[in-house]
Design a protein around this motif. Structure first.
Motif, mmCIF file in Angstrom:
data_model
loop_
_atom_site.group_PDB
_atom_site.id
_atom_site.type_symbol
_atom_site.label_atom_id
_atom_site.label_comp_id
_atom_site.label_asym_id
_atom_site.label_seq_id
_atom_site.Cartn_x
_atom_site.Cartn_y
_atom_site.Cartn_z
ATOM 1 N N GLY A 1 3.055 9.113 -11.676
ATOM 2 C CA GLY A 1 3.162 7.478 -11.291
ATOM 3 C C GLY A 1 4.082 6.809 -11.612
ATOM 4 N N GLN A 2 5.265 7.514 -12.275
ATOM 5 C CA GLN A 2 6.462 6.705 -12.563
ATOM 6 C C GLN A 2 7.419 6.156 -11.411
ATOM 7 O OE1 GLN A 2 7.498 5.879 -15.687
ATOM 8 N NE2 GLN A 2 5.719 6.512 -16.710
ATOM 9 N N PRO A 3 7.933 5.026 -11.326
ATOM 10 C CA PRO A 3 8.715 4.591 -10.373
ATOM 11 C C PRO A 3 10.228 5.574 -10.544
ATOM 12 C CG PRO A 3 8.490 2.836 -11.915
ATOM 13 C CD PRO A 3 7.570 3.975 -12.262
ATOM 14 N N SER B 1 0.843 -1.147 0.216
ATOM 15 C CA SER B 1 0.105 -0.255 0.133
ATOM 16 C C SER B 1 0.864 1.317 -0.050
ATOM 17 C CB SER B 1 -0.979 -0.017 1.204
ATOM 18 O OG SER B 1 -1.628 1.257 1.299
ATOM 19 N N LEU B 2 0.732 2.022 -0.862
ATOM 20 C CA LEU B 2 1.644 3.221 -1.132
ATOM 21 C C LEU B 2 1.077 4.261 -0.058
ATOM 22 C CD1 LEU B 2 2.206 3.674 -5.096
ATOM 23 C CD2 LEU B 2 3.676 2.574 -3.318
ATOM 24 N N ALA B 3 -0.193 4.193 0.240
ATOM 25 C CA ALA B 3 -0.736 5.090 1.217
ATOM 26 C C ALA B 3 0.126 5.021 2.540
ATOM 27 C CB ALA B 3 -2.100 4.946 1.441
ATOM 28 N N GLU B 4 0.661 3.922 2.825
ATOM 29 C CA GLU B 4 1.321 3.889 4.233
ATOM 30 C C GLU B 4 2.909 4.216 3.992
ATOM 31 O OE1 GLU B 4 0.897 -0.517 5.106
ATOM 32 O OE2 GLU B 4 -1.334 -0.195 5.285
ATOM 33 N N GLY B 5 3.408 4.507 2.592
ATOM 34 C CA GLY B 5 4.669 4.955 2.447
ATOM 35 C C GLY B 5 4.991 6.424 3.009
ATOM 36 N N ASP B 6 6.200 6.624 2.995
ATOM 37 C CA ASP B 6 6.550 8.033 3.373
ATOM 38 C C ASP B 6 6.938 8.828 2.133
ATOM 39 O OD1 ASP B 6 7.193 7.299 6.071
ATOM 40 O OD2 ASP B 6 9.264 6.322 5.657
ATOM 41 N N LEU B 7 6.553 10.025 2.418
ATOM 42 C CA LEU B 7 6.310 11.244 1.527
ATOM 43 C C LEU B 7 7.739 12.030 1.481
ATOM 44 C CD1 LEU B 7 4.458 12.400 -0.602
ATOM 45 C CD2 LEU B 7 3.381 13.684 1.179
ATOM 46 N N PHE B 8 8.082 12.202 0.368
ATOM 47 C CA PHE B 8 9.460 12.976 0.167
ATOM 48 C C PHE B 8 9.071 13.841 -0.969
ATOM 49 C CE2 PHE B 8 10.905 9.066 2.019
ATOM 50 C CZ PHE B 8 11.522 9.409 3.001
ATOM 51 N N ASP B 9 8.940 15.182 -0.790
ATOM 52 C CA ASP B 9 8.661 16.156 -1.887
ATOM 53 C C ASP B 9 7.529 15.812 -2.685
ATOM 54 O OD1 ASP B 9 10.866 17.903 -1.016
ATOM 55 O OD2 ASP B 9 12.195 17.092 -1.984
ATOM 56 N N ARG B 10 7.844 15.380 -4.093
ATOM 57 C CA ARG B 10 6.726 14.980 -5.028
ATOM 58 C C ARG B 10 6.758 13.448 -4.992
ATOM 59 N NH1 ARG B 10 7.409 17.774 -10.436
ATOM 60 N NH2 ARG B 10 7.812 15.576 -10.663
ATOM 61 N N GLU B 11 7.443 12.744 -4.295
ATOM 62 C CA GLU B 11 7.219 11.207 -4.222
ATOM 63 C C GLU B 11 6.872 10.697 -3.175
ATOM 64 O OE1 GLU B 11 11.050 10.570 -7.436
ATOM 65 O OE2 GLU B 11 11.578 10.660 -5.248
ATOM 66 N N ALA C 1 13.353 4.342 -9.155
ATOM 67 C CA ALA C 1 14.270 3.515 -8.915
ATOM 68 C C ALA C 1 13.730 1.772 -8.931
ATOM 69 C CB ALA C 1 14.990 3.733 -7.489
ATOM 70 N N LEU C 2 14.626 1.041 -8.896
ATOM 71 C CA LEU C 2 14.282 -0.617 -8.759
ATOM 72 C C LEU C 2 13.814 -0.520 -7.279
ATOM 73 C CD1 LEU C 2 17.186 -2.122 -11.054
ATOM 74 C CD2 LEU C 2 14.555 -1.738 -11.689
ATOM 75 N N PRO C 3 12.864 -1.853 -7.033
ATOM 76 C CA PRO C 3 12.752 -2.694 -7.777
ATOM 77 C C PRO C 3 11.612 -2.478 -8.738
ATOM 78 C CG PRO C 3 12.138 -3.339 -5.917
ATOM 79 C CD PRO C 3 12.834 -2.085 -5.727
ATOM 80 N N ALA C 4 10.796 -1.498 -8.426
ATOM 81 C CA ALA C 4 9.632 -1.234 -9.364
ATOM 82 C C ALA C 4 10.020 -0.562 -10.718
ATOM 83 C CB ALA C 4 8.596 -0.035 -8.529
ATOM 84 N N THR C 5 9.192 -1.140 -11.642
ATOM 85 C CA THR C 5 9.605 -0.709 -13.082
ATOM 86 C C THR C 5 8.432 -0.148 -13.856
ATOM 87 O OG1 THR C 5 9.573 -2.959 -13.981
ATOM 88 C CG2 THR C 5 11.731 -2.314 -13.448
ATOM 89 N N THR C 6 7.117 -0.560 -13.356
ATOM 90 C CA THR C 6 5.982 -0.168 -13.935
ATOM 91 C C THR C 6 5.396 0.997 -13.170
ATOM 92 O OG1 THR C 6 5.757 -2.382 -14.746
ATOM 93 C CG2 THR C 6 3.784 -1.145 -14.981
ATOM 94 N N PRO C 7 4.797 2.135 -13.864
ATOM 95 C CA PRO C 7 4.192 2.952 -13.353
ATOM 96 C C PRO C 7 2.684 2.586 -12.618
ATOM 97 C CG PRO C 7 3.842 3.502 -15.639
ATOM 98 C CD PRO C 7 4.902 2.438 -15.480
ATOM 99 N N VAL C 8 2.255 3.448 -11.503
ATOM 100 C CA VAL C 8 1.059 3.224 -11.003
ATOM 101 C C VAL C 8 0.046 4.352 -11.748
ATOM 102 C CG1 VAL C 8 1.887 2.294 -8.873
ATOM 103 C CG2 VAL C 8 1.568 4.714 -9.166
ATOM 104 N N PRO C 9 -1.325 4.112 -11.596
ATOM 105 C CA PRO C 9 -2.064 5.097 -12.414
ATOM 106 C C PRO C 9 -2.266 6.541 -11.393
ATOM 107 C CG PRO C 9 -3.467 3.181 -11.526
ATOM 108 C CD PRO C 9 -1.898 2.822 -11.342
ATOM 109 N N VAL C 10 -2.509 7.483 -12.211
ATOM 110 C CA VAL C 10 -2.510 8.962 -11.656
ATOM 111 C C VAL C 10 -3.931 9.377 -11.893
ATOM 112 C CG1 VAL C 10 -1.816 11.145 -11.824
ATOM 113 C CG2 VAL C 10 -0.345 9.377 -11.881
ATOM 114 N N TYR C 11 -4.716 9.903 -10.877
ATOM 115 C CA TYR C 11 -5.877 10.057 -10.825
ATOM 116 C C TYR C 11 -6.109 11.880 -11.004
ATOM 117 C CZ TYR C 11 -7.181 5.391 -10.008
ATOM 118 O OH TYR C 11 -7.275 3.912 -10.149
ATOM 119 N N PRO C 12 -6.821 12.539 -11.740
ATOM 120 C CA PRO C 12 -7.116 13.795 -11.514
ATOM 121 C C PRO C 12 -7.656 14.340 -10.275
ATOM 122 C CG PRO C 12 -7.703 13.129 -13.891
ATOM 123 C CD PRO C 12 -7.501 11.687 -12.962
#
Length: 104
Positions: free
Chosen positions: A73-75, A48-58, A77-88
């Protein structure tokens, strides 16, 4: 489809919040008067990215540390290589609205 989420003041500043709209799990991040919305699940390990730490725009995935850009939504750094959706997101009269169709 535009969905009313909450008053902007009800969202914590600098932390993620998980919202579910239909089948969509969305992580909201408020920084001051700006709100970003991205798909909640890390594209690498389903954390869950909602549980991640926020740093500036990431937001940093809490499982393996991949950062995701809140605007694209672009990653970053590795290990992620696929973007996640972005919602307006729009904020009107202090209320946060999400647009579900057209997620990029």
């Amino acid at each position: 489809m535009q969905v009313e989420i909450a008053p902007i003041d009800a969202l914590p500043d600098g932390r993620g919040v998980l919202v579910e709209v239909g089948d969509d799990r969305i992580a909201l991040f408020r920084t001051g008067e700006t709100v970003h919305a991205i798909g909640d699940r890390c594209s690498h390990a389903e954390a869950s990215l909602a549980e991640g730490d926020l740093f500036d725009r990431e937001v940093e995935c809490p499982r393996h540390g991949s950062p995701f850009d809140l605007e694209t939504g672009q990653p970053g750094a590795l290990p992620a290589t696929t973007p996640v959706p972005v919602y307006p997101v729009t904020v009107e009269d202090g209320i946060v609205y999400l647009t579900i169709e057209g997620a990029s």
